[in-house]
Design a protein around this motif. Structure first.
Motif, PDB file in Angstrom:
ATOM      1  N   ILE A   1       0.844  -1.208   0.000  1.00 38.14           N
ATOM      2  CA  ILE A   1       0.000   0.000   0.000  1.00 38.14           C
ATOM      3  C   ILE A   1       0.874   1.252   0.000  1.00 38.14           C
ATOM      4  N   THR A   2       1.974   1.202   0.731  1.00 35.63           N
ATOM      5  CA  THR A   2       2.891   2.351   0.776  1.00 35.63           C
ATOM      6  C   THR A   2       3.513   2.605  -0.590  1.00 35.63           C
ATOM      7  N   VAL A   3       3.869   1.551  -1.312  1.00 34.71           N
ATOM      8  CA  VAL A   3       4.401   1.732  -2.667  1.00 34.71           C
ATOM      9  C   VAL A   3       3.362   2.403  -3.549  1.00 34.71           C
ATOM     10  N   ALA A   4       2.106   1.988  -3.412  1.00 32.26           N
ATOM     11  CA  ALA A   4       1.039   2.577  -4.227  1.00 32.26           C
ATOM     12  C   ALA A   4       0.857   4.059  -3.930  1.00 32.26           C
ATOM     13  N   LEU A   5       0.914   4.426  -2.655  1.00 30.27           N
ATOM     14  CA  LEU A   5       0.613   5.804  -2.255  1.00 30.27           C
ATOM     15  C   LEU A   5       1.833   6.720  -2.218  1.00 30.27           C
ATOM     16  N   ILE A   6       2.948   6.184  -1.772  1.00 28.69           N
ATOM     17  CA  ILE A   6       4.176   6.988  -1.612  1.00 28.69           C
ATOM     18  C   ILE A   6       5.355   6.191  -2.162  1.00 28.69           C
ATOM     19  N   PRO A   7       5.452   6.055  -3.483  1.00 27.05           N
ATOM     20  CA  PRO A   7       6.491   5.177  -4.044  1.00 27.05           C
ATOM     21  C   PRO A   7       7.914   5.606  -3.715  1.00 27.05           C
ATOM     22  N   ARG A   8       8.150   6.886  -3.472  1.00 25.90           N
ATOM     23  CA  ARG A   8       9.508   7.323  -3.124  1.00 25.90           C
ATOM     24  C   ARG A   8       9.977   6.697  -1.814  1.00 25.90           C
ATOM     25  N   PHE A   9       9.073   6.485  -0.900  1.00 22.47           N
ATOM     26  CA  PHE A   9       9.388   5.862   0.389  1.00 22.47           C
ATOM     27  C   PHE A   9       9.119   4.360   0.347  1.00 22.47           C
ATOM     28  N   GLY A  10       7.978   3.973  -0.204  1.00 24.22           N
ATOM     29  CA  GLY A  10       7.564   2.575  -0.202  1.00 24.22           C
ATOM     30  C   GLY A  10       8.542   1.651  -0.889  1.00 24.22           C
ATOM     31  N   SER A  11       9.168   2.119  -1.960  1.00 21.34           N
ATOM     32  CA  SER A  11      10.122   1.266  -2.669  1.00 21.34           C
ATOM     33  C   SER A  11      11.351   0.971  -1.800  1.00 21.34           C
ATOM     34  N   TRP A  12      11.792   1.954  -1.016  1.00 18.99           N
ATOM     35  CA  TRP A  12      12.914   1.705  -0.097  1.00 18.99           C
ATOM     36  C   TRP A  12      12.482   0.771   1.037  1.00 18.99           C
ATOM     37  N   LEU A  13      11.239   0.907   1.485  1.00 22.21           N
ATOM     38  CA  LEU A  13      10.704   0.009   2.503  1.00 22.21           C
ATOM     39  C   LEU A  13      10.708  -1.432   1.993  1.00 22.21           C
ATOM     40  N   VAL A  14      10.260  -1.638   0.770  1.00 20.14           N
ATOM     41  CA  VAL A  14      10.252  -2.981   0.179  1.00 20.14           C
ATOM     42  C   VAL A  14      11.676  -3.499   0.018  1.00 20.14           C
ATOM     43  N   ALA A  15      12.601  -2.646  -0.416  1.00 19.26           N
ATOM     44  CA  ALA A  15      14.001  -3.076  -0.575  1.00 19.26           C
ATOM     45  C   ALA A  15      14.587  -3.510   0.769  1.00 19.26           C
ATOM     46  N   ALA A  16      14.320  -2.747   1.814  1.00 16.48           N
ATOM     47  CA  ALA A  16      14.831  -3.112   3.145  1.00 16.48           C
ATOM     48  C   ALA A  16      14.189  -4.414   3.623  1.00 16.48           C
ATOM     49  N   TRP A  17      12.905  -4.570   3.388  1.00 20.82           N
ATOM     50  CA  TRP A  17      12.205  -5.795   3.776  1.00 20.82           C
ATOM     51  C   TRP A  17      12.802  -7.003   3.045  1.00 20.82           C
ATOM     52  N   LEU A  18      13.061  -6.843   1.757  1.00 22.12           N
ATOM     53  CA  LEU A  18      13.671  -7.924   0.981  1.00 22.12           C
ATOM     54  C   LEU A  18      15.062  -8.261   1.505  1.00 22.12           C
ATOM     55  N   ALA A  19      15.817  -7.256   1.944  1.00 16.77           N
ATOM     56  CA  ALA A  19      17.140  -7.521   2.520  1.00 16.77           C
ATOM     57  C   ALA A  19      17.004  -8.405   3.757  1.00 16.77           C
ATOM     58  N   GLY A  20      16.006  -8.122   4.592  1.00 16.57           N
ATOM     59  CA  GLY A  20      15.763  -8.960   5.761  1.00 16.57           C
ATOM     60  C   GLY A  20      15.376 -10.378   5.385  1.00 16.57           C
ATOM     61  N   ILE A  21      14.538 -10.510   4.370  1.00 11.95           N
ATOM     62  CA  ILE A  21      14.137 -11.835   3.896  1.00 11.95           C
ATOM     63  C   ILE A  21      15.353 -12.610   3.385  1.00 11.95           C
ATOM     64  N   ILE A  22      16.233 -11.917   2.673  1.00 12.74           N
ATOM     65  CA  ILE A  22      17.438 -12.566   2.131  1.00 12.74           C
ATOM     66  C   ILE A  22      18.317 -13.084   3.267  1.00 12.74           C
ATOM     67  N   VAL A  23      18.525 -12.268   4.294  1.00 11.02           N
ATOM     68  CA  VAL A  23      19.334 -12.712   5.436  1.00 11.02           C
ATOM     69  C   VAL A  23      18.696 -13.951   6.056  1.00 11.02           C
ATOM     70  N   ASN A  24      17.381 -13.916   6.251  1.00  6.69           N
ATOM     71  CA  ASN A  24      16.673 -15.084   6.786  1.00  6.69           C
ATOM     72  C   ASN A  24      16.916 -16.314   5.915  1.00  6.69           C
ATOM     73  N   LEU A  25      16.708 -16.172   4.594  1.00  5.70           N
ATOM     74  CA  LEU A  25      16.811 -17.321   3.692  1.00  5.70           C
ATOM     75  C   LEU A  25      18.231 -17.876   3.588  1.00  5.70           C
ATOM     76  N   LEU A  26      19.232 -17.005   3.699  1.00  8.31           N
ATOM     77  CA  LEU A  26      20.621 -17.471   3.618  1.00  8.31           C
ATOM     78  C   LEU A  26      21.015 -18.309   4.827  1.00  8.31           C
ATOM     79  N   THR A  27      20.212 -18.236   5.887  1.00  9.96           N
ATOM     80  CA  THR A  27      20.528 -19.018   7.083  1.00  9.96           C
ATOM     81  C   THR A  27      19.693 -20.296   7.161  1.00  9.96           C
ATOM     82  N   VAL A  28      18.916 -20.577   6.114  1.00  9.56           N
ATOM     83  CA  VAL A  28      18.125 -21.815   6.039  1.00  9.56           C
ATOM     84  C   VAL A  28      18.670 -22.634   4.868  1.00  9.56           C
ATOM     85  N   PRO A  29      19.289 -23.788   5.133  1.00  9.65           N
ATOM     86  CA  PRO A  29      19.810 -24.602   4.025  1.00  9.65           C
ATOM     87  C   PRO A  29      18.693 -24.977   3.044  1.00  9.65           C
ATOM     88  N   GLY A  30      19.027 -24.877   1.757  1.00 10.44           N
ATOM     89  CA  GLY A  30      18.076 -25.279   0.734  1.00 10.44           C
ATOM     90  C   GLY A  30      17.257 -24.142   0.145  1.00 10.44           C
TER      91      GLY A  30
END
Length: 143
Positions: free
Chosen positions: A82-111
């Motif tokens: 919703i933030t990307v839809a309404l405020i893409p200048r901020f929402g896109s960075w929010l999504v990028a940061a969220w994806l970084a967290g997901i990547i860290v999580n996934l790199l610590t799970v084998p497979g």
């Protein structure tokens, strides 16, 4: 602003023919719809068994079960879309940061390294959206 003029300051027809503006619209649409759909699916588990993607070390530090953690994650993802839809200048960075967290999580799970790599590509696309939003998204109004 006149209804015949886009947020880029160009006439609407000229803006729609601008490849950069087209890329902005495509990325904004994807990063609005995908997080909302994936976030909602955290409550239904139709696409995948989401709790299996939570790293055990994270599961031990968050309160409740992995399934309950996915509910919180789902809400965050819906809000991010919703933030990307309404405020893409901020929402896109929010999504990028969220994806970084997901990547860290996934790199610590084998497979799950292949999914982490895919999410890195999505992170790069979210950063590209942020850069395009600095040009094509309306600036915050100050009055």
């Amino acid at each position: 602003m006149s209804p015949d003029v886009s947020t880029t300051g160009l006439p609407r027809r000229a803006a729609l023919s601008d490849p950069g503006y087209q890329a902005f619209l495509l990325l904004r649409t994807v990063f609005t719809v995908a997080p909302i759909l994936f976030g909602l699916d955290k409550f239904a588990n139709l696409l995948v068994d989401w709790p299996s993607y939570l790293a055990p070390w994270i599961d031990t530090i968050v309160p409740g079960t992995a399934g309950q953690a996915m509910y919180v994650i789902g809400v965050v993802e819906v809000v991010a879309g919703i933030t990307v839809a309404l405020i893409p200048r901020f929402g896109s960075w929010l999504v990028a940061a969220w994806l970084a967290g997901i990547i860290v999580n996934l790199l610590t799970v084998p497979g799950f390294y292949d999914i982490a790599l895919r999410d890195f590509g999505l992170l790069v696309a979210a950063v590209a959206l942020a850069r395009l939003a600095s040009r094509y998204a309306p600036a915050p109004r100050t009055s």
